[in-house]
Design an enzyme around this catalytic site. Structure first.
Site, mmCIF file in Angstrom:
data_model
loop_
_atom_site.group_PDB
_atom_site.id
_atom_site.type_symbol
_atom_site.label_atom_id
_atom_site.label_comp_id
_atom_site.label_asym_id
_atom_site.label_seq_id
_atom_site.Cartn_x
_atom_site.Cartn_y
_atom_site.Cartn_z
ATOM 1 N N THR A 267 0.895 4.682 2.030
ATOM 2 C CA THR A 267 -0.140 5.820 3.123
ATOM 3 C C THR A 267 -0.399 6.853 2.513
ATOM 4 O O THR A 267 0.564 7.691 2.909
ATOM 5 C CB THR A 267 0.726 4.935 4.473
ATOM 6 O OG1 THR A 267 0.858 3.396 4.310
ATOM 7 C CG2 THR A 267 -0.322 6.092 5.537
ATOM 8 N N HIS B 96 0.561 -0.960 -0.089
ATOM 9 C CA HIS B 96 -0.153 0.457 -0.159
ATOM 10 C C HIS B 96 0.659 1.181 0.614
ATOM 11 O O HIS B 96 1.750 1.242 0.073
ATOM 12 C CB HIS B 96 -0.807 0.034 1.453
ATOM 13 C CG HIS B 96 -0.591 -0.027 2.455
ATOM 14 N ND1 HIS B 96 0.156 -0.874 2.931
ATOM 15 C CD2 HIS B 96 0.212 0.557 3.037
ATOM 16 C CE1 HIS B 96 1.317 -0.855 4.406
ATOM 17 N NE2 HIS B 96 1.023 0.571 4.138
ATOM 18 N N THR C 26 6.663 0.652 0.848
ATOM 19 C CA THR C 26 7.097 -0.277 1.407
ATOM 20 C C THR C 26 7.001 -1.453 0.915
ATOM 21 O O THR C 26 6.400 -2.260 0.654
ATOM 22 C CB THR C 26 6.812 -0.265 2.802
ATOM 23 O OG1 THR C 26 7.113 1.203 3.642
ATOM 24 C CG2 THR C 26 7.792 -0.909 3.659
ATOM 25 N N HIS D 221 4.924 6.865 -0.801
ATOM 26 C CA HIS D 221 6.263 5.430 -1.104
ATOM 27 C C HIS D 221 5.028 4.075 -0.999
ATOM 28 O O HIS D 221 4.103 3.778 0.087
ATOM 29 C CB HIS D 221 7.093 5.900 0.146
ATOM 30 C CG HIS D 221 6.583 5.184 1.130
ATOM 31 N ND1 HIS D 221 6.044 6.095 1.808
ATOM 32 C CD2 HIS D 221 6.487 3.883 1.784
ATOM 33 C CE1 HIS D 221 6.156 5.569 3.257
ATOM 34 N NE2 HIS D 221 6.167 4.897 3.240
HETATM 35 P P1 2AM Z 1 4.062 3.307 5.094
HETATM 36 O O1 2AM Z 1 4.900 1.717 4.871
HETATM 37 O O2 2AM Z 1 3.463 3.554 4.144
HETATM 38 O O3 2AM Z 1 5.810 3.877 5.475
HETATM 39 C C1 2AM Z 1 0.859 0.359 9.458
HETATM 40 O O4 2AM Z 1 1.757 0.342 10.611
HETATM 41 C C2 2AM Z 1 1.178 1.203 8.314
HETATM 42 O O5 2AM Z 1 1.320 2.951 8.582
HETATM 43 C C3 2AM Z 1 3.071 0.880 7.619
HETATM 44 O O6 2AM Z 1 3.105 0.291 6.693
HETATM 45 C C4 2AM Z 1 3.681 1.918 7.301
HETATM 46 O O7 2AM Z 1 3.184 3.190 6.211
HETATM 47 C C5 2AM Z 1 1.952 3.177 8.569
HETATM 48 N N1 2AM Z 1 2.559 4.202 9.571
HETATM 49 C C6 2AM Z 1 2.718 3.802 10.257
HETATM 50 N N2 2AM Z 1 3.261 4.695 11.170
HETATM 51 C C7 2AM Z 1 3.424 5.500 10.776
HETATM 52 C C8 2AM Z 1 3.495 7.128 11.010
HETATM 53 N N3 2AM Z 1 4.106 7.311 12.382
HETATM 54 N N4 2AM Z 1 3.523 8.203 10.321
HETATM 55 C C9 2AM Z 1 2.783 7.666 9.254
HETATM 56 N N5 2AM Z 1 2.772 6.163 8.860
HETATM 57 C C10 2AM Z 1 2.957 5.325 9.008
#
Ligand code: 2AM
Length: 412
Positions: free
Chosen positions: A251, A249, A335, A333
């Site tokens: 975010t 995904h 991950t 992005h």
């Molecule tokens: P990412 O892979 O897009 O960075 C679940 O933890 C998802 O939420 C992760 O895949 C991460 O996405 C996103 N995430 C977790 N903590 C976050 C934070 N503090 N700020 C932004 N995105 C976060």
């Protein structure tokens, strides 16, 4: 005719009778019930959902228009599977009978087993516990969740609902149900979720990228000096990046189920409401690797930027200073993998660090088949792709709940 076909979905005469009554009350309002949903009105979304794997969880008070919505989905997606309970609605969560969901759960299990593209669960779904059970089933079976509530004007009007509902509920009972019903269920995070085929393609690209790097002397020499590798064996990139997300995904807004300041305003915003369930094609313009993460850089277009939250923590490059040099949405992005004990949130911070360094001279630069590979020191490598990769997604939320130990993320 359509009605009878639909009413056979759980094979019950009672359900058929209920549906007939429901259609009598709701039929004239059909167009209002089904308006404004991308999965019913947007051709691009309809085409995408037909090839995606989606669990629609309908949610709302009895009589609010869920069944009409379910019928409209069935009409649009004839191959879909609808699962509904023919038991009376749950007024008090504490009184839920253990067998209440057996029939629905059996239907769901069948749908997942047969890999149906669209599965619809039609019930009130007012109780959080049941909702989280369904979202965790979806996650385990790799389905994108769409929690959808009717947008009818009367959806929260208990006096009208008492007249319209087929269950002879009193206004008091409906009011009590309404209390346990939060208008918005705030997910763990909002984002664009890759369809299975696109996710497969992205994983293959990530694997090829790591394979290519593993065979490059210049990369290995620089990168290995920046990582901790405790094994006796020769350094192995694939083994090092062993933590892989289950559902790929991009975010947009991390909400932590409502605990993050500002997430409610985002969740309730018009742009999120209008775009929830909509299909988007994202452009992946680069692949990058650092000692902590492997990711894909997404370049957002004008419409996608509308969903990108303003003033998101970390868009300053993770160092707390205003970063005027980076364009809005630079953190977007996907991950792809993380080193042990590194959380996925690190990927976006790593990307911002690299983008801030891109104005400087790289320490290494190599032309490869798919583009230009640059190193900016400290194990930070980015492959800017000559030809972007397009991935198909649906905009939705991730609702599954889990507990996981927290580790610190690192800025530039
Ligand atoms: P990412 O892979 O897009 O960075 C679940 O933890 C998802 O939420 C992760 O895949 C991460 O996405 C996103 N995430 C977790 N903590 C976050 C934070 N503090 N700020 C932004 N995105 C976060």
């Amino acid at each position: 005719m359509t009605l009878l076909q639909f009413s056979c979905y759980d094979g019950s005469t009672d359900a058929a009778v209920c549906l007939i009554r429901n259609v009598t009350t709701m039929g004239t309002k059909h167009s209002k019930v089904t308006s404004n949903f991308p999965f019913l009105n947007d051709n691009g979304t309809i085409k995408t959902i037909k090839e995606a794997h989606t669990l629609f969880i309908l949610r709302g008070l009895p009589g609010s228009g869920k069944s009409a919505l379910s019928r409209a989905i069935k009409e649009k997606y004839p191959q879909s599977l609808a699962c509904a309970s023919n038991s009376p609605p749950v007024v008090d969560e504490a009184e839920i009978d253990g067998d209440r969901y057996v029939q629905v759960d059996e239907g769901l299990e069948r749908g997942f087993k047969e890999v149906k593209n669209v599965i619809v669960v039609d019930d009130n779904h007012l109780a959080a516990k049941r909702l989280y059970h369904l979202t965790s089933l979806a996650r385990d079976n790799d389905y994108i969740v769409l929690i959808v509530s009717p947008k009818t004007k009367w959806r929260n009007d208990c006096e009208k609902l008492a007249i319209q509902s087929q269950w002879n509920l009193t206004v008091e009972q409906l009011n009590s149900m309404k209390q346990s019903y939060q208008e918005y269920i705030i997910p763990y995070f909002f984002g664009w979720f890759l369809l299975r085929r696109s996710a497969q393609e992205m994983r293959k690209n990530a694997e090829d990228f790591l394979n290519q790097l593993s065979n490059m002397e210049v990369f290995l020499k620089e990168f290995v000096s920046c990582v901790e590798w405790h094994s006796e064996e020769k350094f192995n990139l694939h083994e090092y990046f062993q933590k892989k997300p289950r559902m790929l995904h991009c975010t947009t807004k991390f909400c932590n189920y409502g605990a993050i300041p500002g997430c409610e305003a985002y969740a309730e915003s018009k742009v999120v409401e209008d775009n929830y369930s909509k299909a988007f094609t994202l452009q992946v313009v680069a692949l990058f690797v650092t000692p902590r993460t492997v990711g894909a850089r997404v370049l957002l277009n004008k419409n996608q930027k509308l969903l990108w939250p303003k003033g998101q923590e970390g868009d300053d490059g993770g160092d707390g200073k205003e970063a005027a040099e980076l364009a809005f949405g630079s953190r977007a992005h996907i991950t792809l993998a993380c080193a042990p004990r590194v959380k996925a949130v690190q990927t976006g911070l790593d990307l911002l660090c690299i983008l801030k360094l891109e104005g400087k001279q790289p320490t290494h630069q190599v032309e490869v088949e798919k583009g230009r590979l640059c190193c900016y020191g400290d194990g930070q490598w980015i492959l800017n792709l000559t030809k972007p990769i397009e991935v198909k997604t649906l905009f939705s939320g991730f609702y599954h709940k889990k507990t996981e130990p927290v580790t610190e993320s690192v800025g530039c």
